[in-house]
Design an enzyme around this catalytic site. Structure first.
Site, PDB file in Angstrom:
ATOM      1  N   LYS A   1     -10.493  -3.792  -4.006  1.00  0.00           N
ATOM      2  CA  LYS A   1     -11.734  -2.864  -4.225  1.00  0.00           C
ATOM      3  C   LYS A   1     -10.895  -1.647  -4.754  1.00  0.00           C
ATOM      4  O   LYS A   1     -11.455  -0.761  -5.502  1.00  0.00           O
ATOM      5  CB  LYS A   1     -12.097  -2.418  -2.696  1.00  0.00           C
ATOM      6  CG  LYS A   1     -13.030  -3.562  -2.249  1.00  0.00           C
ATOM      7  CD  LYS A   1     -13.832  -3.053  -0.951  1.00  0.00           C
ATOM      8  CE  LYS A   1     -13.631  -4.153   0.245  1.00  0.00           C
ATOM      9  NZ  LYS A   1     -12.486  -4.048   0.966  1.00  0.00           N
TER      10      LYS A   1
ATOM     11  N   LYS B   1       0.976  -1.287  -0.044  1.00  0.00           N
ATOM     12  CA  LYS B   1       0.000   0.064  -0.007  1.00  0.00           C
ATOM     13  C   LYS B   1       1.006   1.294   0.123  1.00  0.00           C
ATOM     14  O   LYS B   1       0.512   2.206  -0.685  1.00  0.00           O
ATOM     15  CB  LYS B   1      -1.009   0.028   1.324  1.00  0.00           C
ATOM     16  CG  LYS B   1      -2.192  -1.106   0.985  1.00  0.00           C
ATOM     17  CD  LYS B   1      -3.346  -0.785   1.823  1.00  0.00           C
ATOM     18  CE  LYS B   1      -4.500  -1.814   1.260  1.00  0.00           C
ATOM     19  NZ  LYS B   1      -5.630  -1.647   2.186  1.00  0.00           N
TER      20      LYS B   1
ATOM     21  N   LYS C   1      -3.640  -9.310  -6.859  1.00  0.00           N
ATOM     22  CA  LYS C   1      -4.749  -9.821  -6.004  1.00  0.00           C
ATOM     23  C   LYS C   1      -6.133  -8.752  -6.114  1.00  0.00           C
ATOM     24  O   LYS C   1      -5.952  -7.491  -6.341  1.00  0.00           O
ATOM     25  CB  LYS C   1      -4.434  -9.670  -4.620  1.00  0.00           C
ATOM     26  CG  LYS C   1      -5.501  -9.963  -3.445  1.00  0.00           C
ATOM     27  CD  LYS C   1      -5.096  -9.451  -2.106  1.00  0.00           C
ATOM     28  CE  LYS C   1      -5.318  -7.987  -1.719  1.00  0.00           C
ATOM     29  NZ  LYS C   1      -6.466  -7.826  -0.860  1.00  0.00           N
TER      30      LYS C   1
END
Ligand code: AQP
Length: 340
Positions: free
Chosen positions: A210, A126, A207
């Site tokens: 969202k 992230k 992966k």
């Protein structure tokens, strides 16, 4: 069973161990969330006292739109309820309604090694994706997650593969707390499904997430789903229809394993290896079987959209119960660590 021969049904039910898991209101809930987490949640409702959080404190650790946050929380609640988290069978609450989550996180911060947090895979990924906003909350995410789980003294945490590392970290923190302040927190186990623990995105690059444009929404319109599925990534060896493929490295086959019955899985596996079916045929079969699962969920979600009292009531009652449980835990934690 009567009292002479063992505990009453009520007493047995009271003894069910607690389970916690959460989902971020960071976007549309997708079929990766469903296969890795939500489907498993619905199968564990009778075995555990299940507590599910819509973890909004987590969702603010990356850039987000404050104006639409409440709508996303509501959509997350409706999607999860439609998928099977029914009132009376579990608790479903919004994390920020129980501020004890952040209080426990602060206390656990004092036990959490910075070096370990810096090595967390999700933090590294992230951080790469949010280079201009690598904030302390993102770094501290696993400590808040540990607090979510430990606040309810949970024994089990059903999650997808990407969260195993965080649950290991939660176990470490529980152990450290117990060693220093006396046995209190159970060391929770990650419950990871055998199939579907890591669903890849439609581009086959990362992966399914969202926050990446690589997903199929659980309650998305069927036409939209087909428009996304049709061009999705498959075994790159199949450049032409006549090229044989390897189902074991194909994301579409993984989805068949999650949504199609065994005979269909066998048929597509053989058809792919012998090139007797093409990728579009294979995707059409997948689409049909996915719709058998998604149609009723989408229909229930549409009905729940019109039942705001039911949705709000469930969230509120769950938050009240969670708050009571959280206050009990925090009273004990404060006392053990020498605070009032
Ligand atoms: N692709 C996936 N395959 C299997 N399981 C998955 N999960 C997430 N993606 C996959 C599982 O879903 C649960 C809820 O995830 P989350 O909302 O807490 O956050 P996440 O793991 O960060 O999910 P996303 O969709 O990737 O969200 P963003 O893009 O906001 O970061 C977890 O149990 C997770 O393992």
């Amino acid at each position: 069973m009567n009292a002479m021969h063992g505990p009453s049904r009520q007493a047995q039910e009271q003894k069910r161990p607690n389970l916690f898991s959460g989902i971020q209101p960071s976007g549309e809930i997708h079929i990766g969330n469903y296969c890795g987490a939500i489907r498993n949640w619905t199968q564990l409702l009778d075995e555990y006292e299940c507590i599910f959080g819509i973890v909004d404190y987590h969702a603010i650790t990356v850039a987000y739109d404050a104006d639409t946050m409440q709508a996303r929380i509501r959509e997350a609640a409706i999607t999860n309820m439609a998928a099977g988290l029914e009132p009376g069978r579990c608790l479903l609450f919004v994390q920020s309604q129980v501020p004890e989550h952040t209080e426990l996180a602060w206390i656990l911060n004092t036990l959490a090694p910075m070096g370990l947090l810096g090595r967390m895979t999700q933090f590294k990924e992230k951080s790469r994706r949010n280079e201009d906003n690598i904030n302390v909350g993102l770094f501290d995410y696993p400590v808040l997650q540990a607090a979510d789980v430990l606040l309810y003294r949970s024994h089990a945490v059903p999650v997808g593969e990407d969260q195993i590392q965080h649950i290991e970290f939660t176990r470490d923190l529980a152990r450290k707390f117990n060693l220093r302040f006396g046995d209190f927190f159970p060391e929770p186990n990650a419950l990871v499904p055998k199939s579907g623990a890591r669903i890849m995105g439609l581009d086959g690059q990362a992966k399914m997430s969202k926050s990446l444009n690589n997903y199929i929404g659980l309650i998305e319109d069927p036409d939209e789903i087909w428009n996304k599925l049709r061009p999705s990534f498959t075994d790159p060896a199949r450049k032409r229809r006549s090229d044989p493929g390897n189902p074991l490295i194909c994301n579409i086959y993984t989805l068949h394993e999650n949504f199609s019955p065994p005979d269909v899985q066998k048929e597509v596996s053989q058809g792919c290896k012998s090139a007797s079916i093409g990728c579009i045929d294979c995707k059409k079969m997948l689409f049909d079987h996915m719709m058998k699962v998604f149609d009723p969920i989408r229909e229930r979600a549409q009905a729940l959209e019109k039942q705001s009292e039911l949705v709000d009531g469930f969230l509120e009652e769950s938050a009240t119960t969670c708050k009571r449980l959280a206050e009990e835990t925090m009273a004990e934690v404060r006392s053990r660590i020498g605070l009032r």
